[in-house]
Design a protein around this motif. Structure first.
Motif, PDB file in Angstrom:
ATOM      1  N   PHE A 250       0.848  -1.182   0.000  1.00  0.00           N
ATOM      2  CA  PHE A 250       0.000   0.000   0.000  1.00  0.00           C
ATOM      3  C   PHE A 250       0.886   1.235   0.000  1.00  0.00           C
ATOM      4  CE2 PHE A 250       0.670  -1.546   4.274  1.00  0.00           C
ATOM      5  CZ  PHE A 250       1.131  -0.431   4.947  1.00  0.00           C
ATOM      6  N   LEU A 251       0.345   2.330  -0.503  1.00  0.00           N
ATOM      7  CA  LEU A 251       1.084   3.579  -0.528  1.00  0.00           C
ATOM      8  C   LEU A 251       1.232   4.134   0.888  1.00  0.00           C
ATOM      9  CD1 LEU A 251      -0.592   5.298  -3.605  1.00  0.00           C
ATOM     10  CD2 LEU A 251       1.793   4.528  -3.460  1.00  0.00           C
ATOM     11  N   MET A 252       2.441   4.559   1.194  1.00  0.00           N
ATOM     12  CA  MET A 252       2.689   5.148   2.512  1.00  0.00           C
ATOM     13  C   MET A 252       1.820   6.394   2.710  1.00  0.00           C
ATOM     14  SD  MET A 252       4.396   4.885   5.358  1.00  0.00           S
ATOM     15  CE  MET A 252       6.071   4.281   5.339  1.00  0.00           C
TER      16      MET A 252
ATOM     17  N   ASP B 125       6.199  16.489   9.425  1.00  0.00           N
ATOM     18  CA  ASP B 125       7.000  16.691   8.221  1.00  0.00           C
ATOM     19  C   ASP B 125       8.024  15.585   8.009  1.00  0.00           C
ATOM     20  OD1 ASP B 125       8.775  17.332  10.228  1.00  0.00           O
ATOM     21  OD2 ASP B 125       9.118  19.383   9.577  1.00  0.00           O
ATOM     22  N   ARG B 126       8.083  14.642   8.967  1.00  0.00           N
ATOM     23  CA  ARG B 126       8.968  13.492   8.776  1.00  0.00           C
ATOM     24  C   ARG B 126       8.442  12.302   9.565  1.00  0.00           C
ATOM     25  NH1 ARG B 126      13.112  13.336  13.169  1.00  0.00           N
ATOM     26  NH2 ARG B 126      12.716  15.211  14.379  1.00  0.00           N
ATOM     27  N   VAL B 127       8.908  11.145   9.154  1.00  0.00           N
ATOM     28  CA  VAL B 127       8.531   9.897   9.800  1.00  0.00           C
ATOM     29  C   VAL B 127       9.818   9.148  10.132  1.00  0.00           C
ATOM     30  CG1 VAL B 127       7.401   7.666   9.454  1.00  0.00           C
ATOM     31  CG2 VAL B 127       6.341   9.745   8.560  1.00  0.00           C
TER      32      VAL B 127
ATOM     33  N   ALA C 225       7.469  14.440   2.658  1.00  0.00           N
ATOM     34  CA  ALA C 225       7.345  14.827   1.250  1.00  0.00           C
ATOM     35  C   ALA C 225       7.644  13.666   0.307  1.00  0.00           C
ATOM     36  CB  ALA C 225       8.268  16.008   0.943  1.00  0.00           C
ATOM     37  N   ASP C 226       8.530  12.743   0.704  1.00  0.00           N
ATOM     38  CA  ASP C 226       8.827  11.575  -0.145  1.00  0.00           C
ATOM     39  C   ASP C 226       7.558  10.827  -0.523  1.00  0.00           C
ATOM     40  OD1 ASP C 226      11.538  12.145   0.115  1.00  0.00           O
ATOM     41  OD2 ASP C 226      12.070  10.156   0.898  1.00  0.00           O
ATOM     42  N   PHE C 227       6.630  10.718   0.418  1.00  0.00           N
ATOM     43  CA  PHE C 227       5.420   9.924   0.198  1.00  0.00           C
ATOM     44  C   PHE C 227       4.481  10.577  -0.802  1.00  0.00           C
ATOM     45  CE2 PHE C 227       6.192   8.950   4.928  1.00  0.00           C
ATOM     46  CZ  PHE C 227       7.234   8.100   4.621  1.00  0.00           C
ATOM     47  N   TYR C 228       4.637  11.876  -0.996  1.00  0.00           N
ATOM     48  CA  TYR C 228       3.798  12.615  -1.938  1.00  0.00           C
ATOM     49  C   TYR C 228       4.516  12.881  -3.255  1.00  0.00           C
ATOM     50  CZ  TYR C 228       0.702  12.880   1.970  1.00  0.00           C
ATOM     51  OH  TYR C 228      -0.123  12.512   3.008  1.00  0.00           O
ATOM     52  N   ASP C 229       5.836  12.925  -3.207  1.00  0.00           N
ATOM     53  CA  ASP C 229       6.620  13.120  -4.431  1.00  0.00           C
ATOM     54  C   ASP C 229       6.781  11.829  -5.225  1.00  0.00           C
ATOM     55  OD1 ASP C 229       6.931  15.764  -3.670  1.00  0.00           O
ATOM     56  OD2 ASP C 229       8.983  15.489  -2.927  1.00  0.00           O
TER      57      ASP C 229
END
Length: 158
Positions: free
Chosen positions: A70-72, A84-86, A101-105
């Protein structure tokens, strides 16, 4: 959809540290800036998220493989993550910070199978963060390789 998943997650999740420790079926714990103090997820609950397949190579396997998971970003949205980070933590306590942002980029997934074979604890499972490295030249950089957390067990949203 967000409301539906939050309702599903809300009905089926165990909340609280004691519940997490007591639940042997939990494969992913999420804490931090989310809806709820601590969320414990079982494999079946994670499969309620929209599923995706991703074909890509990795730096630790030969050739290209098909990953299913599944998508993060779907998980973060469904848990109403506000950070802003995990910090992703593996079973062996390896930890790395990943920008939200990685999860959206990129279509970063949490995979539970590779080439239609469930990931076991003895081979990068039960969960593995996988980036679509073959789709983006910039992802073929060691900075991203460190973010491929296998044997993922915890996420802390900060």
């Amino acid at each position: 959809m967000l409301g539906e998943m939050v309702a599903v997650v809300g009905m089926s999740l165990l909340v609280g540290t004691a519940a997490v420790a007591a639940d042997a079926g939990t494969i992913l714990q999420v804490t931090g800036r989310i809806a709820g103090e601590t969320v414990a997820l079982e494999h079946a609950e994670l499969q309620e998220l929209p599923q995706i397949e991703l074909e890509t190579s990795t730096v630790v396997t030969d050739g290209t493989h098909k990953f299913t998971g599944f998508l993060m970003r779907d998980l973060m949205e469904n848990l109403r993550a506000d950070g802003d980070r995990v910090t992703a933590v593996a079973l062996n306590d390896y930890a790395v910070d990943i920008p939200m942002a990685d999860f959206y980029d990129y279509d970063v997934i949490v995979a539970y199978s590779m080439d239609d074979i469930p990931l076991g604890r003895d081979d990068k499972g039960p969960l593995w963060i996988v980036y679509p490295r073959d789709d983006h030249q910039e992802l073929q950089d060691i900075r991203y390789d460190y973010r491929w957390v296998w044997q993922l067990s915890r996420l802390e949203v900060q």
